[in-house]
Structures are given as structure tokens and as C-alpha cells.
Motif scaffolding. Structure first.
Motif, mmCIF file in Angstrom:
data_model
loop_
_atom_site.group_PDB
_atom_site.id
_atom_site.type_symbol
_atom_site.label_atom_id
_atom_site.label_comp_id
_atom_site.label_asym_id
_atom_site.label_seq_id
_atom_site.Cartn_x
_atom_site.Cartn_y
_atom_site.Cartn_z
ATOM 1 N N GLY A 283 0.778 -1.228 0.000
ATOM 2 C CA GLY A 283 0.000 0.000 0.000
ATOM 3 C C GLY A 283 0.808 1.276 0.000
ATOM 4 N N LYS A 284 1.804 1.377 0.905
ATOM 5 C CA LYS A 284 2.556 2.629 1.023
ATOM 6 C C LYS A 284 3.315 2.947 -0.257
ATOM 7 N N GLU A 285 3.957 1.947 -0.863
ATOM 8 C CA GLU A 285 4.661 2.162 -2.124
ATOM 9 C C GLU A 285 3.682 2.570 -3.224
ATOM 10 N N ALA A 286 2.527 1.916 -3.241
ATOM 11 C CA ALA A 286 1.514 2.220 -4.259
ATOM 12 C C ALA A 286 1.023 3.655 -4.134
ATOM 13 N N ILE A 287 0.851 4.122 -2.896
ATOM 14 C CA ILE A 287 0.410 5.511 -2.675
ATOM 15 C C ILE A 287 1.408 6.474 -3.296
ATOM 16 N N ASN A 288 2.700 6.219 -3.094
ATOM 17 C CA ASN A 288 3.733 7.101 -3.651
ATOM 18 C C ASN A 288 3.688 7.126 -5.172
ATOM 19 N N SER A 289 3.543 5.970 -5.795
ATOM 20 C CA SER A 289 3.524 5.894 -7.264
ATOM 21 C C SER A 289 2.300 6.590 -7.841
ATOM 22 N N CYS A 290 1.146 6.355 -7.225
ATOM 23 C CA CYS A 290 -0.074 7.002 -7.719
ATOM 24 C C CYS A 290 -0.010 8.509 -7.529
ATOM 25 N N THR A 291 0.593 8.948 -6.427
ATOM 26 C CA THR A 291 0.731 10.381 -6.185
ATOM 27 C C THR A 291 1.619 11.019 -7.244
ATOM 28 N N GLU A 292 2.691 10.318 -7.643
ATOM 29 C CA GLU A 292 3.559 10.823 -8.722
ATOM 30 C C GLU A 292 2.766 10.975 -10.014
ATOM 31 N N ALA A 293 1.929 9.994 -10.321
ATOM 32 C CA ALA A 293 1.102 10.070 -11.531
ATOM 33 C C ALA A 293 0.133 11.243 -11.456
ATOM 34 N N LEU A 294 -0.463 11.453 -10.292
ATOM 35 C CA LEU A 294 -1.435 12.534 -10.128
ATOM 36 C C LEU A 294 -0.766 13.901 -10.097
ATOM 37 N N ASN A 295 0.479 13.956 -9.661
ATOM 38 C CA ASN A 295 1.214 15.219 -9.721
ATOM 39 C C ASN A 295 1.414 15.673 -11.160
ATOM 40 N N ILE A 296 1.525 14.700 -12.061
ATOM 41 C CA ILE A 296 1.682 15.001 -13.484
ATOM 42 C C ILE A 296 0.335 15.310 -14.121
ATOM 43 N N ASN A 297 -0.669 14.500 -13.784
ATOM 44 C CA ASN A 297 -2.009 14.682 -14.362
ATOM 45 C C ASN A 297 -3.050 14.456 -13.279
ATOM 46 N N GLU A 298 -3.501 15.549 -12.678
ATOM 47 C CA GLU A 298 -4.443 15.447 -11.572
ATOM 48 C C GLU A 298 -5.817 14.961 -11.994
ATOM 49 N N GLU A 299 -6.080 14.929 -13.291
ATOM 50 C CA GLU A 299 -7.382 14.474 -13.786
ATOM 51 C C GLU A 299 -7.400 12.975 -14.098
ATOM 52 N N LEU A 300 -6.339 12.271 -13.764
ATOM 53 C CA LEU A 300 -6.252 10.840 -14.059
ATOM 54 C C LEU A 300 -7.072 10.069 -13.023
ATOM 55 N N VAL A 301 -8.323 9.797 -13.372
ATOM 56 C CA VAL A 301 -9.265 9.195 -12.422
ATOM 57 C C VAL A 301 -8.797 7.810 -11.988
ATOM 58 N N ASP A 302 -8.255 7.025 -12.909
ATOM 59 C CA ASP A 302 -7.801 5.674 -12.557
ATOM 60 C C ASP A 302 -6.708 5.717 -11.491
ATOM 61 N N ALA A 303 -5.808 6.690 -11.595
ATOM 62 C CA ALA A 303 -4.744 6.817 -10.596
ATOM 63 C C ALA A 303 -5.332 7.233 -9.248
ATOM 64 N N LEU A 304 -6.346 8.075 -9.262
ATOM 65 C CA LEU A 304 -7.009 8.500 -8.027
ATOM 66 C C LEU A 304 -7.703 7.308 -7.366
ATOM 67 N N THR A 305 -8.340 6.479 -8.191
ATOM 68 C CA THR A 305 -9.013 5.291 -7.676
ATOM 69 C C THR A 305 -8.018 4.312 -7.071
ATOM 70 N N GLN A 306 -6.921 4.077 -7.798
ATOM 71 C CA GLN A 306 -5.915 3.141 -7.298
ATOM 72 C C GLN A 306 -5.258 3.659 -6.017
#
Length: 466
Positions: A283-306
Motif C-alpha cells: 500500500g505505502k509504495e503504491a500511494i507514492n507511485s499514484c501520487t507521482e502520476a497525479l502530480n503530473i495529471n491530476e485528472e487521471l481518475v484511474d490513478a485517483l481510484t488506485q
């Protein structure tokens, strides 16, 4: 008859030459006339065909080394192409022939200003001040030297460093329109398309440059770097699809390390890594990766869900609800997101209720006998009559212990509790309004243990007053 014709042929050729030679000689003379050449050079200048104009002006000065205007015009052409030393020499030659020409002295001053500005632009580029580079080039260099290829390429490099990729494509497009085989422009344009994640177009630019110069080191590095990145990404995606999750996670990390600046593409790598880590339960590693994706594109709904799912794994219930609620608002028709949000809201609600297992100090898998033993031990420890000096605290603790056992000691209630049913639905409270082993205040209360009070004392029942 044939012999007579052959004998007459040379005479006829001579007559023809005599007839047309004045015109031929006149044309040749006209072509070499300095005035005509100078006029054509001026026309070339107006069309910004600087190379053609330069050739004609060279011809003028070969015929007439003292043609002052040709020196001035050639100096102007050389200034346009930012060949400043040569231009300065021609301006000085003009001033030798026509001393005190104010207009030419002004042009020479402008030339020196442009020369200094170009040198400053290169210095600012080396120091990393790319905005200053553009300022020097746009406001000075290209004003006085619009045909300066060095300045145009430096401008494109500065725009690339500033991540203004669309402008790089535009600027290099002008260069390639004049010289379609310019390797530097092909490389810069290819890199701009690369960083926009338009990899097919980028690859075509690299390939064209390599066809012109197969050993061009920067083009080779760019081309094979792109190929390796796409190859590594495909391997990661394939391993993730095959369920080889640990290997896929390492592949995604390796792909990300290849070019950390490739933001437009790395957003998908970060998301792929996040999704893989969620499946692995990290979980903790996944949170970091998804946050990096959302920092690039905050509208990425799949990354927000994950990321919401990752926060569920990390027991960050409030964070999970927040992410999944936002994802549900952005994609209201997605039932998967709604189901995940319901799970998160349930976990958040459960996290705020009393943890009766923790109260009794037992695990969630404890047997009924273990729960009963723990309860008796704690009830004896916190019985108010045994805690005269801290009676109020003991009463509160005793009440909590009794409430916990009321739920966990009853098989049906424990099952319902484990399912996450609301305490109010079970008419339970603990420190609240449901179960109270002491009843109302100021009354006599008798508390019974099955088989007597633990520890051998007070058999049958125990009476105490409040």
C-alpha cells in the motif's frame, strides 16, 4: 554533291557565329556588369536568400574591388548570417572608401551589439538561465541577424530546456524549411516530439538524421534510448498482464529510471507501477507511485481510484474515502469506484467505533475460552472495590471491560460485530448509553461470575454499593 556540302559546312558555321556573336558577347558582358550583379544581389536580399546574395556580391567585388556599396551590402548579408568578424571587416572597408558615413557607423555599432548579445546568450545557456537566453536572442540577435542559424538553434535548445515543446517544433520547422537536412534541427525537433510522447514522429526525425549521418552520436543516443524505453515498457506491461507482479514492478521502476524528465510518458509508467503494487498489497509504495502520476495529471481518475485502494491497504480510511469520493464525482457512472467508496466508508465507520478486542487484549481470532479468561482477569484487576484510590478510573475501565464481554462473549453478537454492524443496532454502547454493569447511581448492584469470582474468592456472587 556530298563532297561540296561537306566543304561548305565550316563556312556556314563561321557565318552563323559572326551573325550571333555580338548578342552572345553582349549577354556575357551584361552578366559580368557590377551594376547588374549588385541589383540582383539586392533582390536576393529582399527575398532573404542570403547565400545567393552573398555569391553575387562576391562576384561584384571580384570585378570591382572598390565598389563601396557592395562592401556595405555584403557586410549586411554577413551580419544577417551572424558572421560578425567578416561583416565588421567589410564595414571598415566601406568606411575607408567613404569616411564619416553616419548610417554605416550606426550599422557597425548594431553589429557589435548583436555580436555581444549572441556571446551573452551562449554564456547564459551554459549557466542555465534559459529565459535570459531567449531575451538576448529575440530582442537583439534575431532583430539584427534574422538569418543567424546559430541563434535559431540556440533558441530552440533554450525552449527545449524550458519544456516549451510546441515552440521548439515551430522554431525548428522554420530551420528545416530552409535546410531540410539540418541535423541539429532534426535532433531538436525529434526531442520535442519525444517529450510530448509522440514517439513515432520523434523516431522518424531521428532516423532521417541517421540516414544522413549514421555516426551522429547525439542522434544515435536519442534513437536507441527511445527504442530501449519502449522495449522496457512493453516487458513491464506483459509481465503485469501475465500476473508476474513482482517482476513487473521492477520493470516499471527500471523504465522510470531511464528518463526521469519524460513527464508526459512517465505518468503512465507511474500508474502501471501503482496498479501493480496495489495488487501486491504494498500500500505505502503504491500511494507514492499514484501520487507521482497525479502530480503530473491530476485528472487521471484511474490513478485517483488506485490511490484510494492503496490507502485502504494502508488503513488510511479517511484518505481512502477522500480519494474515492473525488474519483466517484469525476466518474459517476463507474460502479467499481462506487463499490470501493462504500468499502472505504464502512472501514472509516468501523475505525471510529470501540475496538472490543483491544479492550480485552485479545486477537480477532481468539477463541471463546480465551475471551472469557481475558475478561475475568481484567474484571478482577479493575474491580472498583479493589481500586479504592482510583475508583473513578476503575469504574470506567470495569464498565468498558463488561461492555466488551457483552459483545464478544455472545457468539451471535460477536459475528454481527465482526461484520461491522453498528453498535447502536445491537443496543450497545460502552461508556455510552447501552450496557452498564452498575445500573443507576446510588443503588446496590450484584455482579455474578459463572462458577464464582476468578481467583477463588467471593464464590457465587459479589456485592458492592455505590
Amino acid at each position: 554533291m556530298v563532297r561540296l556540302w561537306r566543304a561548305a559546312l565550316p563556312l556556314l558555321l563561321i557565318l552563323c557565329l559572326l551573325q550571333y556573336s555580338p548578342l552572345v558577347f553582349a549577354q556575357e558582358g551584361q552578366e559580368n556588369d557590377p551594376s547588374t550583379l549588385f541589383t540582383r544581389a539586392s533582390e536576393m536580399m529582399n527575398l532573404r536568400k542570403y547565400d545567393g546574395a552573398l555569391g553575387l556580391l562576391n562576384a561584384v567585388l571580384e570585378v570591382d574591388p572598390n565598389h563601396s556599396e557592395a562592401y556595405r551590402q555584403r557586410a549586411s548579408v554577413l551580419r544577417h548570417k551572424c558572421r560578425y568578424k567578416e561583416a565588421e571587416s567589410d564595414y571598415n572597408k566601406y568606411l575607408e572608401l567613404k569616411p564619416g558615413a553616419v548610417a554605416v557607423e550606426k550599422e557597425l555599432s548594431q553589429l557589435l551589439q548583436a555580436q555581444n548579445s549572441l556571446q551573452s546568450a551562449f554564456g547564459q545557456f551554459d549557466s542555465g538561465d534559459f529565459s535570459k537566453v531567449l531575451e538576448y536572442i529575440n530582442k537583439i540577435v534575431l532583430v539584427f541577424s534574422p538569418g543567424c542559424l546559430k541563434a535559431k538553434l540556440l533558441k530552440a535548445k533554450a525552449l527545449l530546456a524550458l519544456k516549451d515543446y510546441s515552440s521548439v517544433i515551430s522554431e525548428t520547422g522554420f530551420i528545416l524549411k530552409e535546410d531540410e537536412d539540418n541535423l541539429d534541427a532534426l535532433l531538436l525537433r525529434g526531442r520535442a516530439y519525444y517529450y510530448l510522447a509522440d514517439h513515432d514522429v520523434a523516431s522518424r526525425h531521428y532516423q532521417k538524421g541517421l540516414r544522413l549521418d549514421p555516426e551522429h552520436s547525439d542522434l544515435k543516443k536519442a534513437y536507441f534510448g527511445l527504442k530501449n524505453l519502449l522495449k522496457k515498457t512493453k516487458i513491464a506491461d506483459d509481465n503485469a498482464a501475465k500476473g508476474k507482479l513482482r517482476v513487473a514492478a521492477e520493470d516499471y521502476k527500471a523504465a522510470l529510471a531511464m528518463d526521469p524528465d519524460h513527464i508526459a510518458y512517465n505518468v503512465h509508467l507511474y500508474f502501471g507501477l501503482c496498479k501493480t503494487l496495489v495488487k501486491l498489497g504494498r500500500g505505502k509504495e503504491a500511494i507514492n507511485s499514484c501520487t507521482e502520476a497525479l502530480n503530473i495529471n491530476e485528472e487521471l481518475v484511474d490513478a485517483l481510484t488506485q490511490r484510494g485502494e492503496a490507502k485502504l491497504l494502508s488503513e488510511d480510511w479517511e484518505g481512502a474515502v477522500q480519494d474515492l469520493k473525488e474519483a466517484a464525482q469525476k466518474s459517476p457512472q463507474d460502479m467499481g469506484i462506487r463499490e470501493a467508496l462504500m468499502r472505504a466508508e464502512k472501514q472509516l465507520k468501523l475505525s471510529k467505533r470501540k475496538d472490543w478486542y483491544k479492550t480485552l487484549g485479545v486477537s480477532k481470532t481468539a477463541s471463546a475460552a480465551e475471551i472469557k479468561r481475558a475478561y475475568k482477569k481484567l474484571a478482577l484487576q479493575w474491580h472498583p472495590d479493589k481500586n479504592v484510590d482510583n475508583r473513578e478510573e476503575a469504574e470506567n475501565m470495569f464498565r468498558e471491560i463488561a461492555a466488551a464481554y457483552e459483545v464478544l462473549g455472545d457468539e451471535d453478537k460477536r459475528v454481527r460485530y465482526d461484520r461491522g454492524e453498528d453498535l447502536d443496532e445491537m443496543n450497545m454502547g460502552g461508556g455510552g448509553g447501552g450496557f452498564n454493569p452498575f445500573g443507576g447511581g446510588g443503588q446496590q448492584y450484584t455482579f455474578h461470575f459463572d462458577g464464582g469470582f476468578p481467583g477463588g474468592g467471593f464464590p457465587g456472587g459479589f456485592q458492592f454499593n455505590f
